[in-house]
Motif scaffolding. Sequence first.
Motif, PDB file in Angstrom:
ATOM      1  N   ALA A 141       0.827  -1.206   0.000  1.00  0.00           N
ATOM      2  CA  ALA A 141       0.000   0.000   0.000  1.00  0.00           C
ATOM      3  C   ALA A 141       0.866   1.261   0.000  1.00  0.00           C
ATOM      4  N   ASN A 142       1.926   1.248   0.797  1.00  0.00           N
ATOM      5  CA  ASN A 142       2.845   2.396   0.834  1.00  0.00           C
ATOM      6  C   ASN A 142       3.470   2.643  -0.527  1.00  0.00           C
ATOM      7  N   THR A 143       3.868   1.574  -1.201  1.00  0.00           N
ATOM      8  CA  THR A 143       4.499   1.705  -2.515  1.00  0.00           C
ATOM      9  C   THR A 143       3.542   2.313  -3.519  1.00  0.00           C
ATOM     10  N   ARG A 144       2.304   1.866  -3.507  1.00  0.00           N
ATOM     11  CA  ARG A 144       1.308   2.430  -4.432  1.00  0.00           C
ATOM     12  C   ARG A 144       1.110   3.919  -4.177  1.00  0.00           C
ATOM     13  N   THR A 145       1.048   4.296  -2.911  1.00  0.00           N
ATOM     14  CA  THR A 145       0.865   5.711  -2.573  1.00  0.00           C
ATOM     15  C   THR A 145       2.014   6.554  -3.091  1.00  0.00           C
ATOM     16  N   VAL A 146       3.229   6.091  -2.873  1.00  0.00           N
ATOM     17  CA  VAL A 146       4.413   6.844  -3.297  1.00  0.00           C
ATOM     18  C   VAL A 146       4.469   6.968  -4.812  1.00  0.00           C
ATOM     19  N   LEU A 147       4.192   5.883  -5.528  1.00  0.00           N
ATOM     20  CA  LEU A 147       4.318   5.888  -6.992  1.00  0.00           C
ATOM     21  C   LEU A 147       3.231   6.710  -7.669  1.00  0.00           C
ATOM     22  N   ARG A 148       2.101   6.937  -6.999  1.00  0.00           N
ATOM     23  CA  ARG A 148       1.012   7.713  -7.610  1.00  0.00           C
ATOM     24  C   ARG A 148       1.279   9.213  -7.622  1.00  0.00           C
ATOM     25  N   GLU A 149       2.211   9.687  -6.822  1.00  0.00           N
ATOM     26  CA  GLU A 149       2.400  11.131  -6.669  1.00  0.00           C
ATOM     27  C   GLU A 149       3.322  11.720  -7.738  1.00  0.00           C
ATOM     28  N   VAL A 150       2.902  12.826  -8.321  1.00  0.00           N
ATOM     29  CA  VAL A 150       3.725  13.526  -9.310  1.00  0.00           C
ATOM     30  C   VAL A 150       5.049  13.961  -8.689  1.00  0.00           C
ATOM     31  N   GLU A 151       4.988  14.392  -7.430  1.00  0.00           N
ATOM     32  CA  GLU A 151       6.200  14.862  -6.757  1.00  0.00           C
ATOM     33  C   GLU A 151       7.278  13.783  -6.705  1.00  0.00           C
ATOM     34  N   THR A 152       6.871  12.535  -6.551  1.00  0.00           N
ATOM     35  CA  THR A 152       7.837  11.431  -6.525  1.00  0.00           C
ATOM     36  C   THR A 152       8.638  11.393  -7.820  1.00  0.00           C
ATOM     37  N   TRP A 153       7.958  11.543  -8.945  1.00  0.00           N
ATOM     38  CA  TRP A 153       8.627  11.457 -10.250  1.00  0.00           C
ATOM     39  C   TRP A 153       9.468  12.697 -10.532  1.00  0.00           C
ATOM     40  N   LEU A 154       9.029  13.844 -10.031  1.00  0.00           N
ATOM     41  CA  LEU A 154       9.862  15.041 -10.181  1.00  0.00           C
ATOM     42  C   LEU A 154      11.149  14.918  -9.379  1.00  0.00           C
ATOM     43  N   MET A 155      11.043  14.424  -8.150  1.00  0.00           N
ATOM     44  CA  MET A 155      12.245  14.229  -7.342  1.00  0.00           C
ATOM     45  C   MET A 155      13.155  13.170  -7.955  1.00  0.00           C
ATOM     46  N   GLY A 156      12.538  12.123  -8.508  1.00  0.00           N
ATOM     47  CA  GLY A 156      13.328  11.097  -9.178  1.00  0.00           C
ATOM     48  C   GLY A 156      14.043  11.628 -10.398  1.00  0.00           C
ATOM     49  N   LEU A 157      13.381  12.505 -11.173  1.00  0.00           N
ATOM     50  CA  LEU A 157      14.018  13.106 -12.349  1.00  0.00           C
ATOM     51  C   LEU A 157      15.198  13.976 -11.946  1.00  0.00           C
ATOM     52  N   LEU A 158      15.035  14.738 -10.881  1.00  0.00           N
ATOM     53  CA  LEU A 158      16.149  15.554 -10.385  1.00  0.00           C
ATOM     54  C   LEU A 158      17.361  14.692 -10.061  1.00  0.00           C
ATOM     55  N   LEU A 159      17.130  13.606  -9.355  1.00  0.00           N
ATOM     56  CA  LEU A 159      18.240  12.728  -9.006  1.00  0.00           C
ATOM     57  C   LEU A 159      18.777  11.987 -10.222  1.00  0.00           C
ATOM     58  N   PHE A 160      17.905  11.642 -11.165  1.00  0.00           N
ATOM     59  CA  PHE A 160      18.341  10.998 -12.407  1.00  0.00           C
ATOM     60  C   PHE A 160      19.429  11.825 -13.081  1.00  0.00           C
ATOM     61  N   VAL A 161      19.190  13.118 -13.170  1.00  0.00           N
ATOM     62  CA  VAL A 161      20.139  13.992 -13.843  1.00  0.00           C
ATOM     63  C   VAL A 161      21.368  14.259 -12.979  1.00  0.00           C
ATOM     64  N   VAL A 162      21.146  14.699 -11.752  1.00  0.00           N
ATOM     65  CA  VAL A 162      22.267  15.149 -10.915  1.00  0.00           C
ATOM     66  C   VAL A 162      23.185  13.991 -10.529  1.00  0.00           C
TER      67      VAL A 162
END
Length: 429
Positions: A211-232
């Motif tokens: 349930a926690n994983t589903r909640t985290v993956l549904r949020e746009v903010e999660t993917w924005l933070m992931g993109l930041l780390l992807f690049v940096v």
Amino acid sequence: MVSPSLRRRRVALWALLAAGFLFVNFHRTATAVLADSLARTFDATGSQLGLLHASFFYIYAALQLPAGLVVDRYGSRWVGATGLAVLTAGVLWFARSDTLLAAFLARAVVGFGGSVLYIATLRFCANWFRPDEYATMTGYTVAAAGAGGVLATTPLALAIDRIGWRLAILATGVTTGVVAVAVAAAVRDRPRSARADGDATRHATLGEVVANTRTVLREVETWLMGLLLFVVLGVNFTVLGLWGVPFVADTYGVSVAQASTYVLVGNVGFVLGSPAVGALSDRTGRRTELVVATTAVFALSYAVLVLVPPLPLVGAALFCALLANGGVSLVFTVGKERHEPAVAGTVTGVINGLGYVGAAILPTIMGAVLDAYWTGETINGARVYTVAGYRVAFGIATAAALLAVVAALWLHRRETRASGTTTLATSDD
């Protein structure tokens, strides 16, 4: 109020986990200094070296989400100790590898073992430190990684000159094994006061983890933070972990040992940036504002390298790029504050995993670019690349950094709106 004895104990236990993470970063960035030695040992091209470097990150990135789930389920102590034991086995195998394939597989094992250490350490911090100390401790944890990066530059280069690359790597493997034993023997997942509370000590059930994983993956903010780390993370670990030393050596005509000194300067920025920005964030309460500012510094740093500036400016640009890493690391604090403490490992694993996908992909891309600009010349068995090739590679890094700036601005806007909505709701009550 935390007693002095508890304060000393939690710092000592954190230091053991952080020492393990130090060696994780040592091994994931050591290929910059090892590049010439590995090229000669395995007769490798730039693309092959990029793939060898990235083998750590392929497995590391893929395991970040599972690592977060496992840490939330079983705690930091045994997950961290087991990860370090596996990492040690991979390092010993890598040092004894006779073929490029064996080295690739061994480095993947190193990534497998190392994949849990950062998450385990931050989960420990979430359990042992106050919320207003979390960004600061995240900063110190990243600084420990920076210290590992420092050891993987000039000190490693000097050790290779004296005893050869295989013995130098073997020695670090033995040391990592000692740290693994210490973590298993001493670290505890929670303070004794928390362990007395049955509910506080209960690990998440499998259903809660899903349930926690589903909640985290549904949020746009999660993917924005992931993109930041992807690049940096992707750009910084590609440059400082593989191509930074060859860039300085090829472009400015200095030895590998001298070139590694400039990469060392970048790692000093890594060491200083995260604690400084983390402490500033905890003191001011600013999170995403600092993320935006430091991401802009990151983009400017790589834009300077495209110009192939005088050598002292190369050190300054690398220092600033890695200093900026400290600001971007605040996304871990942003992610933690968006969720309940029980989800700390999961959210860290998700965004960290997205970050290390970049660290897996970008080295191979940059290696292919440099191979396209190979001069046809080799020195002591290692390929020599053109200045134009490095310009193109850093141009790709700069373009990616500008994308990160956009993601940081978008994240800041969404967090500001969410904060405003919460404030209005509270005032209405």
